[in-house]
Write an enzyme that holds these catalytic residues in place. Structure first.
Site, PDB file in Angstrom:
ATOM      1  N   HIS A  40       2.939   9.285  -5.374  1.00 41.43           N
ATOM      2  CA  HIS A  40       3.083  10.378  -6.354  1.00 41.43           C
ATOM      3  C   HIS A  40       4.463  10.225  -6.989  1.00 41.43           C
ATOM      4  O   HIS A  40       4.704   9.267  -7.714  1.00 41.43           O
ATOM      5  CB  HIS A  40       2.866  11.693  -5.612  1.00 41.43           C
ATOM      6  N   HIS A  65      -3.745   5.576 -12.753  1.00 42.87           N
ATOM      7  CA  HIS A  65      -3.610   7.024 -12.673  1.00 42.87           C
ATOM      8  C   HIS A  65      -4.969   7.633 -12.357  1.00 42.87           C
ATOM      9  O   HIS A  65      -5.979   7.121 -12.823  1.00 42.87           O
ATOM     10  CB  HIS A  65      -3.086   7.588 -14.008  1.00 42.87           C
ATOM     11  N   ASP A  96       5.743   6.613 -14.564  1.00 42.57           N
ATOM     12  CA  ASP A  96       6.776   6.085 -13.677  1.00 42.57           C
ATOM     13  C   ASP A  96       7.179   4.655 -13.992  1.00 42.57           C
ATOM     14  O   ASP A  96       8.164   4.157 -13.452  1.00 42.57           O
ATOM     15  CB  ASP A  96       6.301   6.143 -12.223  1.00 42.57           C
TER      16      ASP A  96
HETATM   17  N1  CMC Z   1      -2.351  -1.868  -8.676  1.00 46.23           N
HETATM   18  C1  CMC Z   1      -3.422  -2.588  -8.346  1.00 46.23           C
HETATM   19  N2  CMC Z   1      -4.664  -2.080  -8.221  1.00 46.23           N
HETATM   20  C2  CMC Z   1      -4.816  -0.771  -8.428  1.00 46.23           C
HETATM   21  C3  CMC Z   1      -3.724   0.061  -8.763  1.00 46.23           C
HETATM   22  C4  CMC Z   1      -2.462  -0.529  -8.887  1.00 46.23           C
HETATM   23  N3  CMC Z   1      -1.398   0.198  -9.217  1.00 46.23           N
HETATM   24  N4  CMC Z   1      -4.162   1.325  -8.897  1.00 46.23           N
HETATM   25  C5  CMC Z   1      -5.471   1.292  -8.658  1.00 46.23           C
HETATM   26  N5  CMC Z   1      -5.872   0.030  -8.369  1.00 46.23           N
HETATM   27  C6  CMC Z   1      -7.251  -0.426  -8.105  1.00 46.23           C
HETATM   28  C7  CMC Z   1      -7.677  -0.034  -6.711  1.00 46.23           C
HETATM   29  O1  CMC Z   1      -7.378  -1.048  -5.782  1.00 46.23           O
HETATM   30  C8  CMC Z   1      -9.147   0.162  -6.910  1.00 46.23           C
HETATM   31  O2  CMC Z   1      -9.748  -1.111  -6.983  1.00 46.23           O
HETATM   32  P1  CMC Z   1     -11.189  -1.369  -6.305  1.00 46.23           P
HETATM   33  O3  CMC Z   1     -12.135  -0.493  -7.071  1.00 46.23           O
HETATM   34  O4  CMC Z   1     -11.423  -2.835  -6.481  1.00 46.23           O
HETATM   35  O5  CMC Z   1     -11.051  -0.944  -4.871  1.00 46.23           O
HETATM   36  C9  CMC Z   1      -9.245   0.779  -8.300  1.00 46.23           C
HETATM   37  O6  CMC Z   1      -8.102   0.289  -8.995  1.00 46.23           O
HETATM   38  C10 CMC Z   1      -9.269   2.298  -8.305  1.00 46.23           C
HETATM   39  O7  CMC Z   1      -8.088   2.775  -7.630  1.00 46.23           O
HETATM   40  P2  CMC Z   1      -8.006   4.075  -6.705  1.00 46.23           P
HETATM   41  O8  CMC Z   1      -6.949   3.879  -5.684  1.00 46.23           O
HETATM   42  O9  CMC Z   1      -9.387   4.444  -6.232  1.00 46.23           O
HETATM   43  O10 CMC Z   1      -7.555   5.165  -7.783  1.00 46.23           O
HETATM   44  P3  CMC Z   1      -6.937   6.602  -7.482  1.00 46.23           P
HETATM   45  O11 CMC Z   1      -7.294   7.471  -8.613  1.00 46.23           O
HETATM   46  O12 CMC Z   1      -7.299   7.054  -6.105  1.00 46.23           O
HETATM   47  O13 CMC Z   1      -5.357   6.289  -7.442  1.00 46.23           O
HETATM   48  C11 CMC Z   1      -3.098   6.066  -8.074  1.00 46.23           C
HETATM   49  C12 CMC Z   1      -4.489   6.602  -8.466  1.00 46.23           C
HETATM   50  C13 CMC Z   1      -2.071   6.538  -9.104  1.00 46.23           C
HETATM   51  C14 CMC Z   1      -2.698   6.625  -6.691  1.00 46.23           C
HETATM   52  C15 CMC Z   1      -3.144   4.514  -8.027  1.00 46.23           C
HETATM   53  O14 CMC Z   1      -3.479   4.001  -9.304  1.00 46.23           O
HETATM   54  C16 CMC Z   1      -1.850   3.895  -7.529  1.00 46.23           C
HETATM   55  O15 CMC Z   1      -1.652   3.775  -6.308  1.00 46.23           O
HETATM   56  N6  CMC Z   1      -0.913   3.490  -8.458  1.00 46.23           N
HETATM   57  C17 CMC Z   1       0.369   2.966  -8.061  1.00 46.23           C
HETATM   58  C18 CMC Z   1       1.297   4.107  -7.690  1.00 46.23           C
HETATM   59  C19 CMC Z   1       1.771   4.883  -8.922  1.00 46.23           C
HETATM   60  O16 CMC Z   1       2.182   4.296  -9.908  1.00 46.23           O
HETATM   61  N7  CMC Z   1       1.748   6.222  -8.830  1.00 46.23           N
HETATM   62  C20 CMC Z   1       2.236   7.089  -9.896  1.00 46.23           C
HETATM   63  C21 CMC Z   1       1.139   7.904 -10.488  1.00 46.23           C
HETATM   64  S1  CMC Z   1       1.638   8.776 -11.978  1.00 46.23           S
HETATM   65  C22 CMC Z   1       2.871   9.904 -11.524  1.00 46.23           C
HETATM   66  C23 CMC Z   1       2.486  10.817 -10.409  1.00 46.23           C
HETATM   67  O17 CMC Z   1       1.405  11.425 -10.442  1.00 46.23           O
HETATM   68  O18 CMC Z   1       3.301  11.022  -9.513  1.00 46.23           O
END
Ligand code: CMC
Length: 388
Positions: free
Chosen positions: A228, A267, A323
């Site tokens: 987050h 996101h 971010d």
């Molecule tokens: N790098 C590589 N792969 C990714 C990433 C990433 N940053 N984010 C998602 N994926 C892949 C994930 O592995 C999954 O692939 P598969 O379907 O093959 O298993 C697919 O994309 C869907 O991801 P998810 O984890 O199910 O998506 P989510 O909605 O649960 O997670 C997130 C959203 C923001 C936690 C995630 O994208 C992430 O971990 N990003 C990196 C951390 C980040 O930048 N966070 C800041 C978010 S914005 C500010 C805030 O809210 O604080």
């Protein structure tokens, strides 16, 4: 009873009603009370946006002057809070110190517990928004072993915050107007984001009848997490590990093979370019004009270019989020990485307060208490320890 819908992470569950922030993730739209984020970032101040979030309408000139005066004259915190922060180890994370300081505020203001008293609600929201920059700055000053800087009534919200962070005894700190405006824009962009993880935490704690300080303390806890608010700190760590532009392709391959996540990408809601990332990218240029270019920017730009062309990211609709570039600005301004999440929490307090108020005044809001899908044993007989 009937089986609950299994929705881990509440991907498809609306837990409240809200009239504060609108997001259309597919179209990349973000609006506070109907005003597009780019218009607010171009023309408003953070306190103006805080007023809008809390009260639903933009203030007129008199209302704004009175609101700024009220907030800016409540920036001092009780001396004991300064001592409380002092009592931590020097290497304690500033976010942890601030979380504890904010949660402790309800002990100084017992009126905050009177949720049915509109005046008490408003007064304590003002105190929270006014005092959190002071607690954030003091958490930082304690980390670097410097004396605390007291709020300066002559300075606006953002400039005063910068002064409390960076002022030395020898000279009065004066922020470059370009830096000050860039920080104001970052504050506006971070002010609210509907039911994100920390706001949901604030609302859940509030739904049990808790004051705004206790609820915001929970929000800070949620925001502390690397998935987050901690992501911008993680982005910088990642860029530094990559080290040079020619190593970007190798890193991206690693991400695709599940070795690491590309931090600052993806996101839960935006399946398009995060509109905040676009605005921050522009603010980067203004700040770098003052500070000189951050060499990590080159790596970030190349990472973005390669990722946006790569099938892995295209297929999953992963775009840069807020971010991805904010950490580069904070680093150029000489903030240590541990401060990045604190710089997210300070402006997000406006949103938490607005969401807290909306939650505790909504007659339909119930205590937040989700269901579970039970996967454990059913009834079995107890076995005394000697017989196990
Ligand atoms: N790098 C590589 N792969 C990714 C990433 C990433 N940053 N984010 C998602 N994926 C892949 C994930 O592995 C999954 O692939 P598969 O379907 O093959 O298993 C697919 O994309 C869907 O991801 P998810 O984890 O199910 O998506 P989510 O909605 O649960 O997670 C997130 C959203 C923001 C936690 C995630 O994208 C992430 O971990 N990003 C990196 C951390 C980040 O930048 N966070 C800041 C978010 S914005 C500010 C805030 O809210 O604080």
């Amino acid at each position: 009873g009937p089986l609950a819908t299994y929705d881990p992470g509440f991907m498809n569950t609306a837990a409240c009603r809200s009239a504060i922030t609108y997001i259309d993730g597919d179209a990349g739209i973000l609006e506070y009370r109907g005003y597009p984020i780019d218009q607010l970032a171009a023309s408003a101040t953070h306190l103006e946006v805080a007023y809008l979030l809390l009260k639903g309408e933009l203030p007129n000139a008199d209302q704004l002057a009175s609101w700024e005066h009220t907030v800016n004259t409540h920036r001092f915190v009780h001396e004991n809070v300064g001592n409380f922060i002092r009592s931590y180890r020097h290497d304690a994370h500033p976010m942890a110190k601030m979380m504890a300081a904010v949660a402790s505020m309800q002990t100084f203001y017992p009126s905050s517990r009177r949720l049915d008293d509109p005046e008490a609600r408003e007064m304590n929201i003002v105190r929270l928004i006014a005092k959190i920059p002071t607690m954030a700055a003091w958490s930082y000053r304690h980390s670097i072993g410097r004396h605390y800087v007291y709020p300066n009534d002559e300075l606006g919200y953002v400039d005063n915050f910068l002064a409390m962070l960076f002022q030395s005894q020898q000279r009065v700190y004066q922020a470059d107007p370009r830096v000050s405006r860039a920080m104001e824009i970052l504050f506006i962009l971070h002010a609210d984001h509907e039911q994100n993880c920390s706001t949901n935490a604030v609302r859940a704690v509030a739904s049990a009848g808790n004051d705004v300080y206790t609820s915001a303390g929970a929000g800070i806890g949620a925001l502390f997490g690397p998935l987050h608010g901690g992501a911008n700190e993680a982005v910088l760590k990642m860029l530094r590990e990559i080290g040079s532009v020619d190593r970007v392709p190798e890193f991206v391959e690693g991400v695709k093979n599940g070795k690491a996540r590309l931090m600052g990408f993806g996101h839960r809601v935006y399946k398009n370019y995060d509109p905040r990332a676009r605005i921050i990218k522009k603010a980067c240029d203004d700040v770098f004009e003052v500070t000189g270019v951050n060499p990590l920017l080159e790596i970030a730009v190349e990472l973005e270019r390669i990722a946006l062309e790569d099938e892995y990211f295209v297929k999953r609709r992963l775009y840069p989020n807020v971010d991805f570039y904010s950490g580069l600005i904070y680093e150029a301004l000489k903030f240590p990485p541990e401060m990045f999440t604190v710089l997210f929490a300070v402006p997000r307090t406006a949103g938490w307060a607005a969401q807290w108020l909306e939650g505790v005044t909504d007659p339909e809001q119930k205590i937040m208490r989700p269901k579970q899908v039970y996967t454990g044993h059913r009834e079995r007989d107890f076995v005394p320890v000697e017989a196990r």
